[in-house]
Scaffold this motif. Structure first.
Motif, PDB file in Angstrom:
ATOM      1  N   GLY A   1       0.779  -1.231   0.000  1.00  0.00           N
ATOM      2  CA  GLY A   1       0.000   0.000   0.000  1.00  0.00           C
ATOM      3  C   GLY A   1       0.806   1.275   0.000  1.00  0.00           C
ATOM      4  O   GLY A   1       0.241   2.370   0.098  1.00  0.00           O
ATOM      5  N   ILE A   2       2.139   1.181  -0.102  1.00  0.00           N
ATOM      6  CA  ILE A   2       2.994   2.374  -0.062  1.00  0.00           C
ATOM      7  C   ILE A   2       3.777   2.484  -1.367  1.00  0.00           C
ATOM      8  O   ILE A   2       4.369   1.511  -1.826  1.00  0.00           O
ATOM      9  CB  ILE A   2       3.975   2.315   1.126  1.00  0.00           C
ATOM     10  CG1 ILE A   2       3.189   2.297   2.448  1.00  0.00           C
ATOM     11  CG2 ILE A   2       4.935   3.505   1.095  1.00  0.00           C
ATOM     12  CD1 ILE A   2       4.059   2.150   3.668  1.00  0.00           C
ATOM     13  N   ASP A   3       3.763   3.670  -1.960  1.00  0.00           N
ATOM     14  CA  ASP A   3       4.506   3.908  -3.196  1.00  0.00           C
ATOM     15  C   ASP A   3       5.756   4.732  -2.941  1.00  0.00           C
ATOM     16  O   ASP A   3       5.807   5.525  -1.987  1.00  0.00           O
ATOM     17  CB  ASP A   3       3.643   4.665  -4.205  1.00  0.00           C
ATOM     18  CG  ASP A   3       2.523   3.804  -4.764  1.00  0.00           C
ATOM     19  OD1 ASP A   3       2.629   2.571  -4.669  1.00  0.00           O
ATOM     20  OD2 ASP A   3       1.540   4.365  -5.276  1.00  0.00           O
ATOM     21  N   ASN A   4       6.760   4.541  -3.773  1.00  0.00           N
ATOM     22  CA  ASN A   4       7.944   5.395  -3.788  1.00  0.00           C
ATOM     23  C   ASN A   4       7.836   6.365  -4.956  1.00  0.00           C
ATOM     24  O   ASN A   4       7.263   6.038  -5.999  1.00  0.00           O
ATOM     25  CB  ASN A   4       9.225   4.565  -3.958  1.00  0.00           C
ATOM     26  CG  ASN A   4       9.544   3.742  -2.733  1.00  0.00           C
ATOM     27  OD1 ASN A   4       9.140   4.069  -1.624  1.00  0.00           O
ATOM     28  ND2 ASN A   4      10.283   2.661  -2.919  1.00  0.00           N
ATOM     29  N   GLY A   5       8.391   7.577  -4.778  1.00  0.00           N
ATOM     30  CA  GLY A   5       8.478   8.515  -5.878  1.00  0.00           C
ATOM     31  C   GLY A   5       9.615   8.098  -6.806  1.00  0.00           C
ATOM     32  O   GLY A   5      10.495   7.318  -6.421  1.00  0.00           O
ATOM     33  N   VAL A   6       9.604   8.608  -8.042  1.00  0.00           N
ATOM     34  CA  VAL A   6      10.623   8.258  -9.027  1.00  0.00           C
ATOM     35  C   VAL A   6      11.192   9.513  -9.677  1.00  0.00           C
ATOM     36  O   VAL A   6      10.443  10.415 -10.053  1.00  0.00           O
ATOM     37  CB  VAL A   6      10.036   7.346 -10.139  1.00  0.00           C
ATOM     38  CG1 VAL A   6      11.074   7.105 -11.241  1.00  0.00           C
ATOM     39  CG2 VAL A   6       9.575   6.023  -9.558  1.00  0.00           C
ATOM     40  N   VAL A   7      12.532   9.569  -9.757  1.00  0.00           N
ATOM     41  CA  VAL A   7      13.209  10.566 -10.590  1.00  0.00           C
ATOM     42  C   VAL A   7      13.626   9.826 -11.855  1.00  0.00           C
ATOM     43  O   VAL A   7      14.450   8.913 -11.803  1.00  0.00           O
ATOM     44  CB  VAL A   7      14.457  11.138  -9.897  1.00  0.00           C
ATOM     45  CG1 VAL A   7      15.162  12.123 -10.825  1.00  0.00           C
ATOM     46  CG2 VAL A   7      14.075  11.837  -8.611  1.00  0.00           C
ATOM     47  N   ASP A   8      13.049  10.201 -12.978  1.00  0.00           N
ATOM     48  CA  ASP A   8      13.298   9.482 -14.226  1.00  0.00           C
ATOM     49  C   ASP A   8      14.310  10.238 -15.092  1.00  0.00           C
ATOM     50  O   ASP A   8      14.005  11.271 -15.657  1.00  0.00           O
ATOM     51  CB  ASP A   8      11.980   9.304 -14.990  1.00  0.00           C
ATOM     52  CG  ASP A   8      12.154   8.406 -16.212  1.00  0.00           C
ATOM     53  OD1 ASP A   8      13.260   7.884 -16.420  1.00  0.00           O
ATOM     54  OD2 ASP A   8      11.171   8.229 -16.940  1.00  0.00           O
ATOM     55  N   LEU A   9      15.527   9.677 -15.164  1.00  0.00           N
ATOM     56  CA  LEU A   9      16.576  10.248 -16.019  1.00  0.00           C
ATOM     57  C   LEU A   9      16.903   9.295 -17.161  1.00  0.00           C
ATOM     58  O   LEU A   9      17.934   9.437 -17.809  1.00  0.00           O
ATOM     59  CB  LEU A   9      17.836  10.525 -15.185  1.00  0.00           C
ATOM     60  CG  LEU A   9      17.670  11.459 -13.980  1.00  0.00           C
ATOM     61  CD1 LEU A   9      19.010  11.629 -13.266  1.00  0.00           C
ATOM     62  CD2 LEU A   9      17.133  12.809 -14.401  1.00  0.00           C
ATOM     63  N   SER A  10      16.006   8.327 -17.401  1.00  0.00           N
ATOM     64  CA  SER A  10      16.285   7.301 -18.412  1.00  0.00           C
ATOM     65  C   SER A  10      16.346   7.863 -19.825  1.00  0.00           C
ATOM     66  O   SER A  10      16.993   7.289 -20.698  1.00  0.00           O
ATOM     67  CB  SER A  10      15.216   6.205 -18.349  1.00  0.00           C
ATOM     68  OG  SER A  10      13.919   6.742 -18.565  1.00  0.00           O
ATOM     69  N   ALA A  11      15.685   8.991 -20.056  1.00  0.00           N
ATOM     70  CA  ALA A  11      15.667   9.552 -21.412  1.00  0.00           C
ATOM     71  C   ALA A  11      16.439  10.861 -21.523  1.00  0.00           C
ATOM     72  O   ALA A  11      16.340  11.565 -22.520  1.00  0.00           O
ATOM     73  CB  ALA A  11      14.223   9.770 -21.862  1.00  0.00           C
ATOM     74  N   VAL A  12      17.227  11.194 -20.495  1.00  0.00           N
ATOM     75  CA  VAL A  12      17.989  12.440 -20.522  1.00  0.00           C
ATOM     76  C   VAL A  12      19.166  12.303 -21.475  1.00  0.00           C
ATOM     77  O   VAL A  12      20.010  11.410 -21.304  1.00  0.00           O
ATOM     78  CB  VAL A  12      18.520  12.805 -19.119  1.00  0.00           C
ATOM     79  CG1 VAL A  12      19.393  14.053 -19.181  1.00  0.00           C
ATOM     80  CG2 VAL A  12      17.356  13.039 -18.169  1.00  0.00           C
ATOM     81  N   PRO A  13      19.260  13.140 -22.501  1.00  0.00           N
ATOM     82  CA  PRO A  13      20.370  13.040 -23.467  1.00  0.00           C
ATOM     83  C   PRO A  13      21.668  13.599 -22.899  1.00  0.00           C
ATOM     84  O   PRO A  13      21.658  14.549 -22.115  1.00  0.00           O
ATOM     85  CB  PRO A  13      19.873  13.896 -24.636  1.00  0.00           C
ATOM     86  CG  PRO A  13      19.010  14.926 -23.986  1.00  0.00           C
ATOM     87  CD  PRO A  13      18.326  14.227 -22.834  1.00  0.00           C
ATOM     88  N   GLU A  14      22.769  12.995 -23.280  1.00  0.00           N
ATOM     89  CA  GLU A  14      24.072  13.511 -22.856  1.00  0.00           C
ATOM     90  C   GLU A  14      24.471  14.679 -23.748  1.00  0.00           C
ATOM     91  O   GLU A  14      24.117  14.744 -24.922  1.00  0.00           O
ATOM     92  CB  GLU A  14      25.142  12.416 -22.979  1.00  0.00           C
ATOM     93  CG  GLU A  14      24.929  11.237 -22.058  1.00  0.00           C
ATOM     94  CD  GLU A  14      26.046  10.220 -22.215  1.00  0.00           C
ATOM     95  OE1 GLU A  14      27.051  10.552 -22.877  1.00  0.00           O
ATOM     96  OE2 GLU A  14      25.904   9.109 -21.690  1.00  0.00           O
ATOM     97  N   LYS A  15      25.189  15.625 -23.184  1.00  0.00           N
ATOM     98  CA  LYS A  15      25.730  16.720 -23.984  1.00  0.00           C
ATOM     99  C   LYS A  15      26.899  16.186 -24.792  1.00  0.00           C
ATOM    100  O   LYS A  15      27.880  15.688 -24.242  1.00  0.00           O
ATOM    101  CB  LYS A  15      26.184  17.870 -23.072  1.00  0.00           C
ATOM    102  CG  LYS A  15      25.044  18.597 -22.395  1.00  0.00           C
ATOM    103  CD  LYS A  15      25.553  19.778 -21.594  1.00  0.00           C
ATOM    104  CE  LYS A  15      24.403  20.549 -20.966  1.00  0.00           C
ATOM    105  NZ  LYS A  15      24.886  21.702 -20.167  1.00  0.00           N
ATOM    106  N   LYS A  16      26.786  16.256 -26.121  1.00  0.00           N
ATOM    107  CA  LYS A  16      27.796  15.648 -26.982  1.00  0.00           C
ATOM    108  C   LYS A  16      28.836  16.657 -27.453  1.00  0.00           C
ATOM    109  O   LYS A  16      28.541  17.839 -27.637  1.00  0.00           O
ATOM    110  CB  LYS A  16      27.109  15.017 -28.189  1.00  0.00           C
ATOM    111  CG  LYS A  16      26.118  13.921 -27.809  1.00  0.00           C
ATOM    112  CD  LYS A  16      25.456  13.347 -29.039  1.00  0.00           C
ATOM    113  CE  LYS A  16      24.471  12.246 -28.665  1.00  0.00           C
ATOM    114  NZ  LYS A  16      23.795  11.695 -29.855  1.00  0.00           N
ATOM    115  N   LYS A  17      30.058  16.155 -27.668  1.00  0.00           N
ATOM    116  CA  LYS A  17      31.132  16.990 -28.188  1.00  0.00           C
ATOM    117  C   LYS A  17      30.928  17.187 -29.688  1.00  0.00           C
ATOM    118  O   LYS A  17      30.324  16.354 -30.362  1.00  0.00           O
ATOM    119  CB  LYS A  17      32.489  16.319 -27.935  1.00  0.00           C
ATOM    120  CG  LYS A  17      32.812  16.162 -26.460  1.00  0.00           C
ATOM    121  CD  LYS A  17      34.169  15.492 -26.290  1.00  0.00           C
ATOM    122  CE  LYS A  17      34.516  15.334 -24.825  1.00  0.00           C
ATOM    123  NZ  LYS A  17      35.830  14.676 -24.644  1.00  0.00           N
ATOM    124  N   PRO A  18      31.436  18.296 -30.248  1.00  0.00           N
ATOM    125  CA  PRO A  18      31.300  18.535 -31.693  1.00  0.00           C
ATOM    126  C   PRO A  18      31.891  17.387 -32.498  1.00  0.00           C
ATOM    127  O   PRO A  18      32.959  16.872 -32.183  1.00  0.00           O
ATOM    128  CB  PRO A  18      32.101  19.824 -31.905  1.00  0.00           C
ATOM    129  CG  PRO A  18      32.075  20.504 -30.578  1.00  0.00           C
ATOM    130  CD  PRO A  18      32.136  19.401 -29.550  1.00  0.00           C
TER     131      PRO A  18
END
Length: 216
Positions: free
Chosen positions: A93-110
């Motif tokens: 009956g108890i839920d945990n909150g979620v921080v979803d970073l699964s789709a966060v893009p990385e900053k790419k080098k040129p």
């Protein structure tokens, strides 16, 4: 409450904020989650008081989802109303909150011109992979949250088709090996749900899920 995210390459700086009128009391609050193994004695994750609010910034690796909750010194556990999602905790009956970073893009080098063409080809392949992943989002199966989805994918059950062919016994073994936080889940209906999802029978899947309780 708020989750502020600032992408920094392969990581994201997530700032957790509990406003004055959202905290259960004026006592100390500690931030607990997958990122610190839920260690209640970890004083480094005690939230800083700013005025009447509580604030804590944590650097988290991209490409993952993290479960978390807050713990008030005198009032006990409470959730963040601004979490990205909520999943069942090991406690009924108890839920945990979620921080979803699964789709966060990385900053790419040129990218250098000499390898630009090769990069475009890789990007096309990546898009196809992402598209497939979206079609086989295991979280559409009732009872499966981000963490369990990642575990099943690692074990070779990352698609609806593969999951539909899994035996309940093998799924139970995987959850048991993952630890007590997961062994409490009941995967009895997961293969049947996955079979409907794999065939695109979403109406039948919804009808089935309406009869289930947490995937059981």
């Amino acid at each position: 409450m708020a989750l502020k995210k600032e992408v920094k390459g392969k990581y994201t700086l997530v700032t957790f904020t509990v406003a004055e009128n959202e905290a259960p009391s004026t006592s100390n609050v500690i931030l607990l989650g997958d990122f610190n193994n839920w260690q209640t004695n970890d004083s480094s994750f005690q939230m800083e008081k700013k005025g009447g609010s509580y604030v804590k910034s944590v650097k988290l690796e991209n490409g993952k989802s993290y479960e978390f909750r807050y713990l008030s010194e005198d009032k006990g556990w409470f959730n963040d109303h601004a979490a990205d999602a909520y999943v069942p905790s090991p406690y009924f009956g108890i839920d945990n909150g979620v921080v979803d970073l699964s789709a966060v893009p990385e900053k790419k080098k040129p990218v250098k011109k000499a390898v630009a063409k090769k990069a475009v080809a890789k990007k096309t392949t990546a898009k196809k992979t992402v598209s497939k992943a979206k079609k086989d989002d295991l979280k559409k199966i009732e009872g499966i949250g981000p963490k369990i989805a990642a575990i099943l994918t690692e074990k070779g059950y990352g698609t609806f088709s593969a999951l539909s062919k899994a035996s309940v016994k093998s799924l139970e073994s995987i959850l048991k090996a993952a630890g007590p936080r997961y062994s409490m889940h009941k995967p009895g209906s997961w293969p049947k749900q996955a079979k409907l999802a794999a065939s695109g029978d979403w109406d039948k899947l919804k009808t089935l899920q309406d009869k289930l309780d947490g995937g059981k």
